[in-house]
Scaffold this motif. Structure first.
Motif, short mmCIF file in Angstrom:
data_model
loop_
_atom_site.label_atom_id
_atom_site.label_comp_id
_atom_site.label_asym_id
_atom_site.label_seq_id
_atom_site.Cartn_x
_atom_site.Cartn_y
_atom_site.Cartn_z
N UNK A 28 0.41 -6.61 -9.00
CA UNK A 28 0.85 -6.36 -10.34
C UNK A 28 0.67 -7.54 -11.29
N UNK A 29 1.27 -8.85 -10.67
CA UNK A 29 1.14 -9.86 -11.49
C UNK A 29 -0.08 -10.75 -11.63
N UNK A 30 -0.73 -10.92 -10.53
CA UNK A 30 -1.88 -11.65 -10.27
C UNK A 30 -3.16 -10.78 -10.72
N UNK A 31 -3.25 -9.59 -10.27
CA UNK A 31 -4.28 -8.94 -10.64
C UNK A 31 -4.37 -7.87 -11.67
N UNK A 32 -2.94 -7.88 -12.34
CA UNK A 32 -2.73 -6.98 -13.58
C UNK A 32 -2.80 -5.36 -13.15
N UNK A 33 -2.78 -5.13 -11.98
CA UNK A 33 -2.99 -3.74 -11.56
C UNK A 33 -1.38 -3.00 -11.90
N UNK A 34 -1.38 -1.85 -11.89
CA UNK A 34 -0.25 -0.95 -12.30
C UNK A 34 1.05 -0.81 -11.25
N UNK A 35 0.44 -1.00 -9.74
CA UNK A 35 1.07 -0.92 -8.74
C UNK A 35 0.36 -1.58 -7.65
N UNK A 36 1.05 -1.74 -6.35
CA UNK A 36 0.43 -2.10 -5.42
C UNK A 36 -0.83 -1.16 -5.15
N UNK A 37 -2.09 -2.00 -4.59
CA UNK A 37 -3.26 -1.10 -4.64
C UNK A 37 -3.60 0.01 -3.64
N UNK A 38 -2.70 -0.42 -2.40
CA UNK A 38 -3.13 0.54 -1.32
C UNK A 38 -2.02 1.87 -1.31
N UNK A 39 -2.64 2.89 -0.68
CA UNK A 39 -1.70 3.98 -0.38
C UNK A 39 -0.68 3.90 0.30
N UNK A 40 -0.96 3.23 1.38
CA UNK A 40 0.00 2.98 2.52
C UNK A 40 -0.44 1.68 3.44
N UNK A 41 0.58 1.09 3.72
CA UNK A 41 0.47 -0.39 4.50
C UNK A 41 1.30 -0.10 5.83
N UNK A 42 0.70 -0.77 6.98
CA UNK A 42 1.17 -0.64 8.16
C UNK A 42 1.22 -1.79 8.90
N UNK A 43 2.68 -1.69 9.52
CA UNK A 43 3.09 -3.26 10.00
C UNK A 43 2.93 -3.26 11.74
N UNK A 44 3.05 -4.34 12.14
CA UNK A 44 2.98 -4.12 13.66
C UNK A 44 3.72 -3.51 14.46
N UNK A 45 4.88 -3.14 13.81
CA UNK A 45 5.84 -2.25 14.50
C UNK A 45 5.78 -0.77 14.43
N UNK A 46 4.55 -0.23 13.85
CA UNK A 46 4.13 0.88 13.61
C UNK A 46 4.96 1.80 12.56
N UNK A 47 5.42 1.09 11.67
CA UNK A 47 6.17 1.47 10.41
C UNK A 47 4.92 1.57 9.35
N UNK A 48 5.09 2.64 8.73
CA UNK A 48 3.97 3.17 7.74
C UNK A 48 4.73 3.00 6.20
N UNK A 49 4.37 1.98 5.53
CA UNK A 49 5.17 1.68 4.36
C UNK A 49 4.33 2.49 3.07
N UNK A 50 5.27 3.19 2.36
CA UNK A 50 4.44 4.00 1.33
C UNK A 50 4.17 3.15 0.01
N UNK A 51 2.78 3.07 -0.19
CA UNK A 51 2.16 2.33 -1.45
C UNK A 51 2.44 3.28 -2.53
N UNK A 52 1.00 3.76 -3.01
CA UNK A 52 1.05 4.64 -4.02
C UNK A 52 1.33 5.88 -3.58
N UNK A 53 1.00 6.02 -2.37
CA UNK A 53 1.39 7.50 -1.71
C UNK A 53 0.35 8.44 -1.92
N UNK A 54 0.95 9.72 -1.68
CA UNK A 54 -0.20 10.84 -1.60
C UNK A 54 -0.55 11.18 -2.85
#
Length: 286
Positions: free
Chosen positions: A59-85
């Protein structure tokens, strides 16, 4: 799927609403393209912090409206909602975003570069989710398929090329060794001594008085060490209060027994003695 909503990970409000995405050909898999601190494997709080950092950069560096990914996944199998569905991502590249959802694995080009099995499971969870709920097709590709980039890195891309399979390791096959059980019991006991103000016996003999009395330390340590003999008397199922998945995920992620014990201690609360025993028993299949 273990979904972490935007509210739960502390997402910023988008600058503007994303374009509606009715359906896609499938998913493009990404990595961060920068260093990921390996400490996130042992500290799940760092995962949410990294997702917030990525959103800030977009948002601050690229000037995008939001995080660019739909979802992000961590090493513990949690799925973080990005822009979402049903929201157009920004991470795939101009002209390509409408073709695929963008799913990020929290690995980088240095530091943590090899995706743990739990992360691969989580990416598959996200893929299944967008297929079932987001109108995604069957394609699973790397970001580099259609865009000049190293993303998603050699490790994740090899997995994508192999068909993005779920890891062969199954949770029900995970077993802790007797030595690991003893170490976890010792670690838990040590923490409880500090919490309850108990002074261990000088000779360290587990049969001495400090294992008994008002505390549950004695029950934990002695019964965990003798797990095979004690399991038959355990009630089922495992109490809802215990996050036995913390043990499974810790083993699959290759955490140290100290780190697993920390998770156990955090998950089971005041009545952790009986619950810890049951959780370990369940994981051992005893």
């Amino acid at each position: 799927m273990q979904l972490v909503t935007r509210k739960q990970w502390g997402a910023r409000t988008p600058k503007a609403a994303a374009s509606y995405l009715a359906s896609t050909k499938g998913v493009k898999v990404h990595y961060t393209g920068s260093r990921v601190d390996p400490k996130i494997v042992d500290d799940h709080d760092l995962c949410a912090a990294l997702v917030r950092q990525i959103q800030n950069g977009h948002m601050d560096g690229n000037g995008w409206n939001d995080i660019g990914y739909s979802f992000a996944v961590c090493p513990h199998r949690y799925v973080f909602e990005g822009r979402g569905l049903h929201k157009l991502p920004a991470a795939n590249g101009a002209g390509l975003n409408s073709d695929h959802y963008a799913v990020l694995g929290l690995v980088g080009n240095s530091g943590l570069t090899v995706p743990p099995d739990l992360m691969l499971h989580g990416i598959r969870d996200a893929i299944d989710h967008v297929r079932a709920q987001g109108g995604a097709g069957t394609e699973v590709k790397g970001h580099r398929d259609g865009y000049a980039t190293d993303c998603p890195g050699p490790q994740l891309y090899k997995w994508v090329q192999d068909g993005a399979p779920r890891p062969k390791t199954k949770e029900e096959d995970v077993a802790l060794s007797d030595a690991d059980i003893a170490k976890i019991a010792d670690k838990v006991a040590e923490r409880v001594w500090k919490r309850d103000g108990i002074i261990p016996a000088a000779d360290g003999n587990p049969d001495n008085a400090y294992w008994t009395g008002a505390t549950t330390v004695g029950y934990v340590a002695k019964q965990v060490r003798g797990l095979a003999a004690a399991v038959a008397a355990l009630p089922a199922p495992v109490p809802a209060a215990v996050d036995e998945a913390a043990i499974v995920q810790g083993v699959l992620a290759g955490l140290s027994v100290d780190a697993i014990a920390e998770r156990v201690i955090a998950s089971v609360g005041e009545s952790f003695a009986e619950q810890l025993l049951q959780a370990l028993a369940l994981r051992l299949g005893r």
